[in-house]
Design a protein around this motif. Structure first.
Motif, PDB file in Angstrom:
ATOM      1  N   UNK A  64      -6.983   8.408  31.834  1.00 47.49           N
ATOM      2  CA  UNK A  64      -7.305   7.988  30.466  1.00 47.49           C
ATOM      3  C   UNK A  64      -6.029   7.836  29.641  1.00 47.49           C
ATOM      4  N   UNK A  65      -5.118   8.786  29.748  1.00 53.46           N
ATOM      5  CA  UNK A  65      -3.855   8.673  29.023  1.00 53.46           C
ATOM      6  C   UNK A  65      -3.080   7.429  29.389  1.00 53.46           C
ATOM      7  N   UNK A  66      -3.097   7.060  30.661  1.00 52.68           N
ATOM      8  CA  UNK A  66      -2.419   5.831  31.088  1.00 52.68           C
ATOM      9  C   UNK A  66      -3.142   4.602  30.562  1.00 52.68           C
ATOM     10  N   UNK A  67      -4.469   4.658  30.476  1.00 51.34           N
ATOM     11  CA  UNK A  67      -5.260   3.505  30.033  1.00 51.34           C
ATOM     12  C   UNK A  67      -5.089   3.223  28.551  1.00 51.34           C
ATOM     13  N   UNK A  68      -4.722   4.232  27.767  1.00 49.62           N
ATOM     14  CA  UNK A  68      -4.528   4.040  26.322  1.00 49.62           C
ATOM     15  C   UNK A  68      -3.360   3.083  26.046  1.00 49.62           C
ATOM     16  N   UNK A  69      -2.377   3.065  26.951  1.00 52.94           N
ATOM     17  CA  UNK A  69      -1.227   2.147  26.853  1.00 52.94           C
ATOM     18  C   UNK A  69      -0.382   2.403  25.611  1.00 52.94           C
ATOM     19  N   UNK A  70      -0.252   3.672  25.232  1.00 51.65           N
ATOM     20  CA  UNK A  70       0.647   4.041  24.142  1.00 51.65           C
ATOM     21  C   UNK A  70       1.669   5.037  24.664  1.00 51.65           C
ATOM     22  N   UNK A  71       2.810   5.129  23.991  1.00 52.80           N
ATOM     23  CA  UNK A  71       3.879   5.993  24.479  1.00 52.80           C
ATOM     24  C   UNK A  71       3.465   7.467  24.471  1.00 52.80           C
ATOM     25  N   UNK A  72       2.860   7.922  23.388  1.00 53.14           N
ATOM     26  CA  UNK A  72       2.477   9.329  23.297  1.00 53.14           C
ATOM     27  C   UNK A  72       1.436   9.694  24.354  1.00 53.14           C
ATOM     28  N   UNK A  73       0.454   8.813  24.546  1.00 53.18           N
ATOM     29  CA  UNK A  73      -0.580   9.087  25.537  1.00 53.18           C
ATOM     30  C   UNK A  73      -0.002   9.095  26.951  1.00 53.18           C
ATOM     31  N   UNK A 108      -0.823  16.031  23.605  1.00 50.79           N
ATOM     32  CA  UNK A 108      -0.232  14.698  23.614  1.00 50.79           C
ATOM     33  C   UNK A 108      -1.277  13.639  23.958  1.00 50.79           C
ATOM     34  N   UNK A 109      -2.187  13.953  24.864  1.00 51.42           N
ATOM     35  CA  UNK A 109      -3.232  12.989  25.215  1.00 51.42           C
ATOM     36  C   UNK A 109      -4.123  12.689  24.015  1.00 51.42           C
ATOM     37  N   UNK A 110      -4.553  13.733  23.317  1.00 51.10           N
ATOM     38  CA  UNK A 110      -5.415  13.532  22.152  1.00 51.10           C
ATOM     39  C   UNK A 110      -4.665  12.818  21.032  1.00 51.10           C
ATOM     40  N   UNK A 111      -3.428  13.217  20.790  1.00 48.07           N
ATOM     41  CA  UNK A 111      -2.633  12.588  19.734  1.00 48.07           C
ATOM     42  C   UNK A 111      -2.380  11.115  20.047  1.00 48.07           C
ATOM     43  N   UNK A 138       9.871  13.007  30.116  1.00 53.67           N
ATOM     44  CA  UNK A 138       8.745  12.070  30.198  1.00 53.67           C
ATOM     45  C   UNK A 138       8.765  11.092  29.024  1.00 53.67           C
ATOM     46  N   UNK A 139       9.360  11.487  27.903  1.00 55.98           N
ATOM     47  CA  UNK A 139       9.473  10.561  26.770  1.00 55.98           C
ATOM     48  C   UNK A 139      10.378   9.389  27.118  1.00 55.98           C
TER      49      UNK A 139
END
Length: 521
Positions: free
Chosen positions: A327-336, A408-411, A513-514
């Protein structure tokens, strides 16, 4: 110097292959009439090869040459290795876990039998995983992805029971179906990408893809589903709860904590290093991917709550927890994406700890079902405390590493412009965390504060056919229970400590990871 990349790949593979040969049976393995000298020799060989291979992997990854072309399958399609930050992250986690589980296995596998075969494939799989982490293009990754499935299947069918064979075939079927979906996508990407070499941001040629967007999106979606099979994402998730309970506990630990992450690695490479995140952003592919990931998170947690067999409960937990990452990868945002990579690390150490704990309960008493563990903390407090630390990590309780990754995933989801998914995603993650607490922490509370005076041992047959690795330990009385040998407790404690300490001192890993996320988004 680039050829040094092959050392951690070939050394364990060759050593494992030699262990499979019918040579020196009077000195090595179970055919040596179980003599202590023979077993010790096997352990020394395996331990030395594993330690050297892991050390060379880390040296090559962090200080060595960064690329090497081994040979060409055909013109323009080389078997090519290139070390980047994603590969460094994965090989570091894999090496630490693989070494610790290896030393744990020296004691555990004594009651399983067929040690030489188990350790042979254990070494071979590590070499293939090193090749996967160091793969520099999509063809190389796919080649070793398939080899990894074939090499890891014997670890599932190790006991040789009917249930183990059927579970191994199920694992093989699901994995190959997923891999063929990935191969289908590779055919299209080869035509419309400038190259299949992993490049941050992708190599898709938008000019060539113009007018073929529909078929390319379908191909990418099939690749996500296909490689997601190894990660246990719905609808190709059913192999996990079938394979984990019948495999020896060390095999279950690496299947869940490490091999499931190979699917995650493949998805990262396809989406962020070949296609590029911008190509699927806002499309039906991103929407469908998020729906499937969130569905898997919720479904896995619900099934885990209802499952009475301990290892099967942990398998359903893996189905849920690895889809946090997807799910975090699917969001396609840096924080996720940062949260997804953090959860790769957190889940690997925590889930391996849980499965090794299950192995100790089986090894010492043959306890395979959740209700048998009531009061176990009175007899095995050190083991249950390690379990508790890992369980708190998976729930996401501060200051464990699971809290950092889930934050980080939720944010990342809340920050992304995803419409309803921006809040539905965190809501499902929170609900899953509550369910995780329900199916993991109740074991801890009942273990330390039992509802009945003493746990009652139940034989392997009575506790379910799927628990093939109960072996001869079942039937011991609770009064005879003691802590596991030091050789099992020390790796367990180290894994549990890492899962917690990465949350207490998270900044170096967060910075690393950032940098990865910033390079591709």
């Amino acid at each position: 110097m680039g050829v040094c990349i092959l050392i951690p790949v070939l050394l364990p593979v060759i050593a494992g292959a030699l262990l499979l040969l019918p040579l020196q049976r009077d000195k090595i393995g179970e055919e040596a009439d179980q003599r202590q000298s023979g077993l010790s020799l096997l352990h020394r060989i395996v331990g030395s090869v594993m330690a050297v291979s892991a050390a060379v992997s880390l040296i090559v990854a962090w200080t060595g040459a960064d690329s090497f072309t081994w040979f060409e399958l055909m013109e323009g399609l080389p078997v090519y290795f290139h070390i980047d930050d994603v590969g460094r992250l994965f090989i570091t986690v894999i090496s630490i876990v693989w070494v610790l589980v290896c030393f744990y296995s020296f004691t555990y596998m004594e009651h399983e039998g067929k040690e030489r075969r188990f350790f042979a494939f254990y070494l071979i799989v590590y070499g293939i995983l090193a090749a996967l982490c160091f793969s520099g293009n999509l063809v190389t990754l796919y080649l070793f992805y398939e080899l990894m499935t074939l090499a890891s299947m014997p670890m599932v069918l190790h006991s040789g029971t009917h249930e183990a064979v059927m579970a191994a075939l199920k694992y093989l079927f699901y994995s190959l179906c997923g891999a063929y979906m990935g191969l289908f996508g590779i055919f299209f990407l080869y035509k419309y990408c400038d190259s299949l070499t992993f490049t941050a941001g992708g190599t898709l040629n938008l000019a060539l893809a113009d007018g073929h967007t529909g078929i390319l999106l379908a191909a990418v979606f099939l690749m996500i589903i296909g490689f997601g099979a190894k990660a246990g994402m719905f609808p190709l998730h059913a192999w996990l709860p079938a394979a984990h309970p019948v495999a020896p506990s060390p095999a279950s630990a690496v299947l869940s904590g490490i091999i499931a992450k190979v699917g995650v690695l493949a998805v990262i490479r396809v989406v962020y290093y070949i296609v590029g995140s911008e190509f699927i952003r806002g499309t039906w592919v991103q929407t469908a991917w998020m729906v499937l990931a969130l569905l898997t998170v919720f479904m896995g947690s619900m099934l885990a709550v209802r499952e009475p067999v301990f290892k099967k409960r942990l398998a359903y937990s893996t189905v849920s927890q690895v889809s946090y990452i997807l799910f975090g990868l699917a969001v396609l945002s840096q924080t996720a994406m940062e949260g997804a990579l953090l959860h790769v690390v957190s889940h690997a150490f925590a889930k391996c700890t849980l499965f090794l704990t299950a192995g100790i309960f089986l090894y010492r008493a043959g306890f395979a079902r959740v209700e048998q563990l009531d009061g176990i903390g009175k007899k095995m407090p050190k083991t249950l405390w390690c379990y508790t630390l890992a369980a708190l990590t998976l729930v996401g309780i501060p200051p464990t590493s699971g809290f950092i990754s889930k934050w980080y995933l939720a944010q990342g989801s809340l920050e992304a412009e995803l419409g309803g998914f921006s809040w539905v995603g965190p809501a499902i993650l929170l609900l899953s965390a509550l369910l995780t607490a329900a199916y993991l922490l109740t074991i801890m509370t009942n273990g330390f504060f039992p509802k009945k005076k003493e746990p009652v041992a139940v034989s392997a047959r009575e506790s379910g056919k799927e628990n093939a690795d109960c072996a001869g330990a079942a039937g011991k009385q609770a009064a005879e229970l003691t802590e596991a040998p030091v050789g099992m407790l020390v790796p367990l404690a180290i894994l549990a400590a890492i899962a917690v300490l990465l949350g207490v001192f998270p900044n170096p890993l967060i910075r690393f990871v950032s940098e990865i996320a910033a390079s591709v988004l």
